[in-house]
Design an enzyme around this catalytic site. Structure first.
Site, mmCIF file in Angstrom:
data_model
loop_
_atom_site.group_PDB
_atom_site.id
_atom_site.type_symbol
_atom_site.label_atom_id
_atom_site.label_comp_id
_atom_site.label_asym_id
_atom_site.label_seq_id
_atom_site.Cartn_x
_atom_site.Cartn_y
_atom_site.Cartn_z
ATOM 1 N N LYS A 30 0.835 -1.091 0.062
ATOM 2 C CA LYS A 30 -0.068 -0.222 -0.401
ATOM 3 C C LYS A 30 0.595 1.629 -0.439
ATOM 4 C CE LYS A 30 -1.004 3.330 3.046
ATOM 5 N NZ LYS A 30 -1.814 4.015 2.016
ATOM 6 N N GLY B 34 6.624 4.913 8.087
ATOM 7 C CA GLY B 34 6.202 5.702 8.500
ATOM 8 C C GLY B 34 6.328 6.757 10.129
ATOM 9 N N SER B 35 4.964 7.330 10.209
ATOM 10 C CA SER B 35 5.227 8.299 11.500
ATOM 11 C C SER B 35 5.101 6.412 13.029
ATOM 12 C CB SER B 35 3.923 8.948 11.264
ATOM 13 O OG SER B 35 2.744 8.769 11.591
ATOM 14 N N THR B 36 5.494 7.172 13.856
ATOM 15 C CA THR B 36 5.576 6.388 14.829
ATOM 16 C C THR B 36 4.399 6.776 15.762
ATOM 17 O OG1 THR B 36 7.989 7.420 15.555
ATOM 18 C CG2 THR B 36 6.769 6.829 17.313
ATOM 19 N N GLY C 239 2.184 3.778 13.725
ATOM 20 C CA GLY C 239 3.860 2.728 13.615
ATOM 21 C C GLY C 239 3.210 2.241 14.901
ATOM 22 N N GLU D 286 9.585 0.905 10.703
ATOM 23 C CA GLU D 286 10.729 1.753 10.816
ATOM 24 C C GLU D 286 10.190 3.394 10.527
ATOM 25 O OE1 GLU D 286 13.358 1.333 10.002
ATOM 26 O OE2 GLU D 286 14.288 -0.810 9.234
ATOM 27 N N CYS E 205 13.644 10.921 7.165
ATOM 28 C CA CYS E 205 13.026 10.431 8.588
ATOM 29 C C CYS E 205 14.435 10.741 9.616
ATOM 30 C CB CYS E 205 12.646 8.497 8.223
ATOM 31 S SG CYS E 205 14.207 7.695 7.656
ATOM 32 N N GLU F 226 9.548 15.343 15.459
ATOM 33 C CA GLU F 226 9.673 15.460 14.532
ATOM 34 C C GLU F 226 8.770 16.864 13.615
ATOM 35 O OE1 GLU F 226 8.666 11.737 11.949
ATOM 36 O OE2 GLU F 226 10.926 11.747 11.190
HETATM 37 P P1 NAD Z 1 2.179 7.927 8.269
HETATM 38 O O1 NAD Z 1 2.499 6.892 9.231
HETATM 39 O O2 NAD Z 1 1.022 9.000 8.519
HETATM 40 O O3 NAD Z 1 1.757 7.550 6.707
HETATM 41 C C1 NAD Z 1 2.338 6.277 6.849
HETATM 42 C C2 NAD Z 1 1.813 5.442 5.724
HETATM 43 O O4 NAD Z 1 1.253 4.806 6.730
HETATM 44 C C3 NAD Z 1 1.265 5.430 4.442
HETATM 45 O O5 NAD Z 1 1.187 4.602 3.483
HETATM 46 C C4 NAD Z 1 -0.068 6.305 5.141
HETATM 47 O O6 NAD Z 1 -1.361 5.568 3.765
HETATM 48 C C5 NAD Z 1 -0.287 4.723 6.266
HETATM 49 N N1 NAD Z 1 -1.653 4.446 6.940
HETATM 50 C C6 NAD Z 1 -2.145 6.058 7.790
HETATM 51 N N2 NAD Z 1 -2.670 5.755 8.563
HETATM 52 C C7 NAD Z 1 -3.097 4.195 8.655
HETATM 53 C C8 NAD Z 1 -2.987 3.278 9.461
HETATM 54 N N3 NAD Z 1 -3.963 3.667 10.666
HETATM 55 N N4 NAD Z 1 -3.010 1.383 9.431
HETATM 56 C C9 NAD Z 1 -2.258 1.430 8.928
HETATM 57 N N5 NAD Z 1 -2.001 2.430 8.029
HETATM 58 C C10 NAD Z 1 -1.687 3.561 8.061
HETATM 59 O O7 NAD Z 1 3.778 8.761 7.598
HETATM 60 P P2 NAD Z 1 3.813 9.934 6.464
HETATM 61 O O8 NAD Z 1 3.255 10.866 6.923
HETATM 62 O O9 NAD Z 1 3.118 9.280 5.082
HETATM 63 O O10 NAD Z 1 5.084 9.669 6.216
HETATM 64 C C11 NAD Z 1 6.322 10.255 7.610
HETATM 65 C C12 NAD Z 1 6.852 9.915 8.518
HETATM 66 O O11 NAD Z 1 7.084 8.610 8.202
HETATM 67 C C13 NAD Z 1 7.760 10.318 9.429
HETATM 68 O O12 NAD Z 1 7.222 10.698 10.674
HETATM 69 C C14 NAD Z 1 9.065 9.818 9.187
HETATM 70 O O13 NAD Z 1 9.884 10.333 10.062
HETATM 71 C C15 NAD Z 1 8.417 8.209 8.391
HETATM 72 N N6 NAD Z 1 9.256 8.033 8.438
HETATM 73 C C16 NAD Z 1 10.848 7.323 8.659
HETATM 74 C C17 NAD Z 1 11.390 5.872 7.820
HETATM 75 C C18 NAD Z 1 12.381 5.040 7.892
HETATM 76 O O14 NAD Z 1 12.956 4.452 7.856
HETATM 77 N N7 NAD Z 1 12.272 5.166 9.443
HETATM 78 C C19 NAD Z 1 11.554 6.522 6.160
HETATM 79 C C20 NAD Z 1 10.930 7.185 5.992
HETATM 80 C C21 NAD Z 1 9.967 7.760 7.187
#
Ligand code: NAD
Length: 530
Positions: A227, A280-282, A285, A302, A336, A433
């Protein structure tokens, strides 16, 4: 602030003449976007892809969402509609999981010999390389990012990742043991693929992050349901065409575009998914991880970061200042592991800030397709507003606005690179962040203080040290609570090295041979011999 380049002004003037512009885009592409793409002469292949109806890739078929729902894709420089993507239902996700399950449980994929998987992954890497320019344009237009950075980092990183993991496909095996138990046994272990892997990725490096997860999963013999982020799904859909062209069997890779609250949530609880690999975000996650644990799914998370940087008194100032600025302003700060908290020895604090500002001034703020762009628009209006709100928070908290922080004239979701001075660690701009081009700095008096400040964070994704005294640096490295430590550089990432965080930056690793451990089950086999 005005952007320091002519292309932006030319674009503003040209929008007035829009009606005279020949139609080049698809049925639903905004004329502002067409003009932008024309102005930078994007390739024919990119145009063809962007102007055709986009479908999801499930079980080898190209499908609309079950209820025909779509969402607009907004181009971040012009703020106009680029195209539409399907918004999947839970039933669509279920179809994708069943397709992946069928291939894993006994389809052609399961029967392929390792060297055959290796060959297919190399073929995929070759096709990505062949279409690198097109993929870089798609990524730039969808995310808003610099096309040069997309080509050199996102797409090259994607190619390298598939090549690296292709080589692993034929090198995964167990071991034999010599048990001391009375009796006569053949005891050995088998490494077996974990199963169907659900992959959820964010919007900042869409193709590359997906490649990190898919390269290793496919090398291990898993099948995948991906996804992409709803804001940036385009490169994943173009990638799916290349998967098909490479001859990877239908159902091995499935791309389901949709909302996190629908498709993402359903992936976390779907019984047909054995492992979830989330970036994605903490906060998201945490939610995903808790839901997945109800079924004991294997997990890689991650997550976010707020990576500290320590500049010691003996650092080479101009070189360190450039590396620090690149380490935070690359991809407009939407990284990130960006080095966003910089602690500088008091004896060089003022001089270092001057160097930092002087170099930052040279970074060109421009639309992503401009070949000289360094600071591009952020991915969305919402992200721009979030970052601007943090800049206001910093001012209210009493941080000294040292550089930037002024509004940028539109169009485009730009945020000026911004540097705060004399920050305290209890400020929100130091602890949270921001995910934009905002750097916070503070002076320190000795290394113990610098270490305490660096480790004072809920996150632990990465850290950096700038110094010429490698003996001192070597002593500091084990005391930093971070998954990666960069010395005299930032974000040096390669498929051969693991990437993943400590503390609330997640757990599990992507990349390196370490990633394979998270995609393989180990079976212990005991054969009683006569
Ligand atoms: P996000 O957590 O909002 O979304 C990430 C993904 O999760 C998207 O595909 C989103 O559609 C999905 N998502 C959203 N709600 C969900 C739910 N309830 N259940 C399952 N999936 C869901 O993050 P973002 O705003 O897209 O990206 C930015 C974040 O990603 C920042 O916190 C950044 O640090 C982190 N990030 C981490 C790494 C790493 O390797 N550690 C790499 C890149 C980005």
């Amino acid at each position: 602030m005005n952007k320091h380049n002519g292309t932006h002004q030319a674009f503003q003037e040209a929008t007035i003449e829009l009606r005279r512009v020949a139609q080049t885009g698809g049925h639903d592409m905004d004329s502002k976007v067409k003009l932008y793409l024309q102005q930078f002469g994007i390739g024919e292949a990119t145009q063809r892809f962007l102007t055709k109806p986009l479908r999801m890739f499930i079980g080898g078929a190209w499908l609309e969402a079950g209820d025909d729902a779509t969402a607009e894709v907004v181009e971040p420089y012009t703020e106009g509609v680029l195209t539409h993507i399907p918004m999947a239902t839970k039933a669509d996700l279920d179809c994708a999981v069943r397709a992946a399950r069928a291939q894993f449980d006994g389809g052609a994929w399961r029967l392929l010999k390792p060297l055959e998987r290796e060959r297919l992954l190399h073929r995929l890497a070759e096709l990505i390389e062949l279409h690198a320019a097109e993929l870089a344009e798609i990524e730039s237009i969808d995310v808003g990012k610099s096309v040069a950075q997309a080509r050199d980092v996102d797409i090259q990183g994607t190619i390298d990742t598939f090549r690296y993991f292709a080589g692993w496909a034929s090198k995964i095996h167990g071991r034999t043991a010599e048990p001391s138990l009375p009796g006569n046994y053949l005891a050995y272990t088998r490494k077996e693929p974990v199963g169907v892997v659900g992959v959820i990725v964010p919007w900042n490096f869409p193709l590359q992050t997906m490649a990190w997860k898919l390269g290793a999963a496919l090398a291990c013999g898993c099948t995948v349901v991906v996804k992409p982020a709803e804001l940036t799904s385009l490169s994943a859909l173009r990638f799916a065409e290349l998967v098909q062209e490479a001859g990877i069997p239908d159902g091995v890779v499935n791309i389901v575009t949709g909302r996190g609250s629908v498709v993402g949530e359903a992936m976390a609880t779907h019984p047909g998914i054995d492992k979830l690999s989330f970036t994605g975000s903490t906060p998201v996650g945490c939610t995903v991880g808790k839901a997945a644990m109800d079924q004991m799914k294997r997990l890689t998370l991650e997550l976010g970061g707020k990576s500290p940087v320590m500049v010691l008194a003996d650092a080479d100032l101009p070189t360190a200042a450039q590396a620090v600025a690149n380490g935070v302003f690359f991809n407009s700060g939407q990284v990130c592991d960006a080095g966003t908290r910089v602690y500088i020895h008091r004896s060089i604090y003022d001089e270092f800030l001057r160097e930092l500002a002087a170099y930052t001034r040279t970074l060109k703020l421009a639309p992503g397709l401009d070949p000289d762009c360094f600071i591009s628009p952020l991915v969305s209006k919402q992200q721009q507003e979030r970052v601007l709100a943090y800049i206001e928070t910093g001012k209210r908290e009493g941080a000294e606005l040292y550089y930037g922080g002024q509004p940028v004239e539109g169009p485009g979701y730009f945020v000026e690179p911004t540097i705060f001075a004399n920050c305290r660690n209890d400020m929100r701009i130091v602890q949270e962040e921001i995910f934009g081009p905002v750097l916070v700095t503070a002076p320190f008096d000795d290394e113990e203080e610098a270490l305490a400040l660096a480790n004072d964070s809920a996150f632990g994704l990465a850290a950096a040290i700038y110094s010429n005294d490698l003996g001192r640096v070597h002593g500091l490295i084990p005391r930093l609570r971070a998954g990666s430590v960069y010395v005299n550089a930032h974000s040096t990432i390669d498929p051969s090295m693991p990437f993943g965080g400590y503390k609330q930056s997640g757990y599990g690793k992507d990349l390196g041979s370490e990633q394979l451990d998270y995609l393989l089950e180990t079976k212990a086999v005991w054969i009683t011999l006569p």
